[in-house]
Design a protein around this motif. Sequence first.
Motif, PDB file in Angstrom:
ATOM      1  N   ASN A 131       0.798  -1.223   0.000  1.00  0.00           N
ATOM      2  CA  ASN A 131       0.000   0.000   0.000  1.00  0.00           C
ATOM      3  C   ASN A 131       0.833   1.277   0.000  1.00  0.00           C
ATOM      4  O   ASN A 131       0.288   2.345   0.142  1.00  0.00           O
ATOM      5  N   ASP A 132       2.139   1.201  -0.143  1.00  0.00           N
ATOM      6  CA  ASP A 132       2.929   2.427  -0.187  1.00  0.00           C
ATOM      7  C   ASP A 132       3.690   2.573  -1.490  1.00  0.00           C
ATOM      8  O   ASP A 132       4.645   3.323  -1.559  1.00  0.00           O
ATOM      9  N   GLY A 133       3.272   1.890  -2.553  1.00  0.00           N
ATOM     10  CA  GLY A 133       4.023   1.921  -3.802  1.00  0.00           C
ATOM     11  C   GLY A 133       3.836   3.203  -4.571  1.00  0.00           C
ATOM     12  O   GLY A 133       2.748   3.542  -4.983  1.00  0.00           O
ATOM     13  N   LEU A 134       4.898   3.919  -4.782  1.00  0.00           N
ATOM     14  CA  LEU A 134       4.835   5.176  -5.501  1.00  0.00           C
ATOM     15  C   LEU A 134       4.318   5.041  -6.928  1.00  0.00           C
ATOM     16  O   LEU A 134       3.405   5.746  -7.303  1.00  0.00           O
ATOM     17  N   PRO A 135       4.841   4.133  -7.735  1.00  0.00           N
ATOM     18  CA  PRO A 135       4.378   4.105  -9.124  1.00  0.00           C
ATOM     19  C   PRO A 135       2.872   3.897  -9.260  1.00  0.00           C
ATOM     20  O   PRO A 135       2.224   4.575 -10.031  1.00  0.00           O
ATOM     21  N   ARG A 136       2.283   3.004  -8.487  1.00  0.00           N
ATOM     22  CA  ARG A 136       0.847   2.749  -8.571  1.00  0.00           C
ATOM     23  C   ARG A 136       0.057   3.947  -8.068  1.00  0.00           C
ATOM     24  O   ARG A 136      -0.973   4.303  -8.601  1.00  0.00           O
ATOM     25  N   LYS A 137       0.524   4.611  -7.028  1.00  0.00           N
ATOM     26  CA  LYS A 137      -0.207   5.716  -6.408  1.00  0.00           C
ATOM     27  C   LYS A 137      -0.127   7.008  -7.216  1.00  0.00           C
ATOM     28  O   LYS A 137      -1.095   7.731  -7.302  1.00  0.00           O
ATOM     29  N   VAL A 138       1.035   7.326  -7.748  1.00  0.00           N
ATOM     30  CA  VAL A 138       1.208   8.629  -8.374  1.00  0.00           C
ATOM     31  C   VAL A 138       1.778   8.577  -9.785  1.00  0.00           C
ATOM     32  O   VAL A 138       2.091   9.612 -10.355  1.00  0.00           O
ATOM     33  N   SER A 139       1.886   7.389 -10.350  1.00  0.00           N
ATOM     34  CA  SER A 139       2.398   7.279 -11.702  1.00  0.00           C
ATOM     35  C   SER A 139       1.534   8.108 -12.644  1.00  0.00           C
ATOM     36  O   SER A 139       0.322   8.050 -12.618  1.00  0.00           O
ATOM     37  N   GLY A 140       2.189   8.919 -13.450  1.00  0.00           N
ATOM     38  CA  GLY A 140       1.473   9.750 -14.416  1.00  0.00           C
ATOM     39  C   GLY A 140       1.067  11.108 -13.871  1.00  0.00           C
ATOM     40  O   GLY A 140       0.678  11.980 -14.633  1.00  0.00           O
ATOM     41  N   MET A 141       1.140  11.309 -12.558  1.00  0.00           N
ATOM     42  CA  MET A 141       0.794  12.619 -11.995  1.00  0.00           C
ATOM     43  C   MET A 141       1.947  13.589 -12.239  1.00  0.00           C
ATOM     44  O   MET A 141       3.097  13.188 -12.329  1.00  0.00           O
ATOM     45  N   GLN A 142       1.614  14.854 -12.337  1.00  0.00           N
ATOM     46  CA  GLN A 142       2.638  15.877 -12.524  1.00  0.00           C
ATOM     47  C   GLN A 142       2.811  16.647 -11.221  1.00  0.00           C
ATOM     48  O   GLN A 142       1.835  16.980 -10.555  1.00  0.00           O
ATOM     49  N   PHE A 143       4.055  16.918 -10.876  1.00  0.00           N
ATOM     50  CA  PHE A 143       4.383  17.644  -9.654  1.00  0.00           C
ATOM     51  C   PHE A 143       5.264  18.833  -9.994  1.00  0.00           C
ATOM     52  O   PHE A 143       6.153  18.743 -10.839  1.00  0.00           O
ATOM     53  N   GLY A 144       5.028  19.928  -9.301  1.00  0.00           N
ATOM     54  CA  GLY A 144       5.842  21.114  -9.490  1.00  0.00           C
ATOM     55  C   GLY A 144       7.157  21.018  -8.749  1.00  0.00           C
ATOM     56  O   GLY A 144       8.140  21.649  -9.122  1.00  0.00           O
ATOM     57  N   VAL A 145       7.181  20.221  -7.679  1.00  0.00           N
ATOM     58  CA  VAL A 145       8.391  20.045  -6.881  1.00  0.00           C
ATOM     59  C   VAL A 145       8.326  18.681  -6.197  1.00  0.00           C
ATOM     60  O   VAL A 145       7.245  18.234  -5.810  1.00  0.00           O
ATOM     61  N   ILE A 146       9.466  18.025  -6.109  1.00  0.00           N
ATOM     62  CA  ILE A 146       9.557  16.712  -5.463  1.00  0.00           C
ATOM     63  C   ILE A 146      10.686  16.762  -4.445  1.00  0.00           C
ATOM     64  O   ILE A 146      11.790  17.219  -4.751  1.00  0.00           O
ATOM     65  N   GLY A 147      10.412  16.296  -3.227  1.00  0.00           N
ATOM     66  CA  GLY A 147      11.421  16.219  -2.193  1.00  0.00           C
ATOM     67  C   GLY A 147      11.659  14.784  -1.779  1.00  0.00           C
ATOM     68  O   GLY A 147      10.696  14.049  -1.537  1.00  0.00           O
ATOM     69  N   VAL A 148      12.912  14.360  -1.727  1.00  0.00           N
ATOM     70  CA  VAL A 148      13.271  13.017  -1.294  1.00  0.00           C
ATOM     71  C   VAL A 148      14.007  13.147   0.036  1.00  0.00           C
ATOM     72  O   VAL A 148      15.106  13.703   0.092  1.00  0.00           O
ATOM     73  N   ASP A 149      13.394  12.664   1.113  1.00  0.00           N
ATOM     74  CA  ASP A 149      14.019  12.703   2.428  1.00  0.00           C
ATOM     75  C   ASP A 149      14.871  11.459   2.606  1.00  0.00           C
ATOM     76  O   ASP A 149      14.510  10.385   2.142  1.00  0.00           O
ATOM     77  N   GLU A 150      15.997  11.608   3.285  1.00  0.00           N
ATOM     78  CA  GLU A 150      16.926  10.490   3.520  1.00  0.00           C
ATOM     79  C   GLU A 150      17.255   9.774   2.209  1.00  0.00           C
ATOM     80  O   GLU A 150      17.052   8.580   2.054  1.00  0.00           O
ATOM     81  N   ALA A 151      17.789  10.534   1.284  1.00  0.00           N
ATOM     82  CA  ALA A 151      18.106   9.986  -0.036  1.00  0.00           C
ATOM     83  C   ALA A 151      19.078   8.809   0.037  1.00  0.00           C
ATOM     84  O   ALA A 151      19.099   7.963  -0.868  1.00  0.00           O
ATOM     85  N   THR A 152      19.863   8.716   1.102  1.00  0.00           N
ATOM     86  CA  THR A 152      20.797   7.597   1.234  1.00  0.00           C
ATOM     87  C   THR A 152      20.068   6.268   1.369  1.00  0.00           C
ATOM     88  O   THR A 152      20.672   5.217   1.155  1.00  0.00           O
ATOM     89  N   GLU A 153      18.794   6.285   1.717  1.00  0.00           N
ATOM     90  CA  GLU A 153      18.000   5.054   1.828  1.00  0.00           C
ATOM     91  C   GLU A 153      17.463   4.594   0.483  1.00  0.00           C
ATOM     92  O   GLU A 153      16.976   3.480   0.363  1.00  0.00           O
ATOM     93  N   THR A 154      17.482   5.442  -0.527  1.00  0.00           N
ATOM     94  CA  THR A 154      16.877   5.110  -1.822  1.00  0.00           C
ATOM     95  C   THR A 154      17.909   4.530  -2.774  1.00  0.00           C
ATOM     96  O   THR A 154      19.095   4.828  -2.696  1.00  0.00           O
ATOM     97  N   THR A 155      17.423   3.697  -3.656  1.00  0.00           N
ATOM     98  CA  THR A 155      18.285   3.114  -4.694  1.00  0.00           C
ATOM     99  C   THR A 155      18.227   3.982  -5.938  1.00  0.00           C
ATOM    100  O   THR A 155      17.320   4.799  -6.101  1.00  0.00           O
ATOM    101  N   GLU A 156      19.169   3.769  -6.816  1.00  0.00           N
ATOM    102  CA  GLU A 156      19.173   4.535  -8.066  1.00  0.00           C
ATOM    103  C   GLU A 156      17.910   4.259  -8.869  1.00  0.00           C
ATOM    104  O   GLU A 156      17.334   5.174  -9.466  1.00  0.00           O
ATOM    105  N   SER A 157      17.439   3.019  -8.882  1.00  0.00           N
ATOM    106  CA  SER A 157      16.225   2.701  -9.647  1.00  0.00           C
ATOM    107  C   SER A 157      15.000   3.367  -9.046  1.00  0.00           C
ATOM    108  O   SER A 157      14.063   3.711  -9.764  1.00  0.00           O
ATOM    109  N   GLN A 158      14.963   3.574  -7.739  1.00  0.00           N
ATOM    110  CA  GLN A 158      13.841   4.289  -7.128  1.00  0.00           C
ATOM    111  C   GLN A 158      13.884   5.771  -7.489  1.00  0.00           C
ATOM    112  O   GLN A 158      12.860   6.402  -7.640  1.00  0.00           O
ATOM    113  N   TYR A 159      15.073   6.314  -7.624  1.00  0.00           N
ATOM    114  CA  TYR A 159      15.232   7.724  -7.910  1.00  0.00           C
ATOM    115  C   TYR A 159      14.916   8.058  -9.358  1.00  0.00           C
ATOM    116  O   TYR A 159      14.341   9.084  -9.667  1.00  0.00           O
ATOM    117  N   THR A 160      15.322   7.188 -10.251  1.00  0.00           N
ATOM    118  CA  THR A 160      15.128   7.473 -11.668  1.00  0.00           C
ATOM    119  C   THR A 160      13.847   6.871 -12.080  1.00  0.00           C
ATOM    120  O   THR A 160      13.053   6.895 -12.685  1.00  0.00           O
TER     121      THR A 160
END
Length: 160
Positions: A131-160
């Motif tokens: 229930n927390d999957g980004l692609p299913r929840k917001v895929s295709g939505m447009q955002f004016g700004v995106i913030g990634v907290d604790e970027a060291t926890e994310t993988t390159e595939s999650q970021y791109t």
Amino acid sequence: MPSKRKQRYHEFEPSSVQKQFLNDTSKQVLLYGGFGGGKTRTMCEKLYKMNMKYPGNRALLTRSHFSDVKKSTVEQSLLEDVIPDSHIPEGGHNKSSHVIKHLTGEYGPNGEPIMSEIHYHGLGSQGTGSNDGLPRKVSGMQFGVIGVDEATETTESQYT
């Protein structure tokens, strides 16, 4: 009517490095530092600042896991320290869809308030049914700004 939440709103006095981050208009900007240095608060301030500057804007706030973005980033920083209670109308925080709508001080042609939104989601499941999957929840939505907290926890595939 504002929401009924306890807020410990603290005036924000950014350091010179935090001011640089807040005022940077680059497409991608990174703020790094040690534990307790104010990185999360500064990022939340930037998202809120962008939403106030561009009424009707939609922002996305993410972290690797939804439970972390909800408990740490949203509840302990964004809602307690950044967005004033008076800017979130009754029903403005939809916890099931993970959206906070807030007033911007601007009004439409019929006098209705123009709201901006902050969506918050985890990056962890990558749409695998959790229930927390980004692609299913917001895929295709447009955002004016995106913030990634604790970027060291994310993988390159999650970021791109």
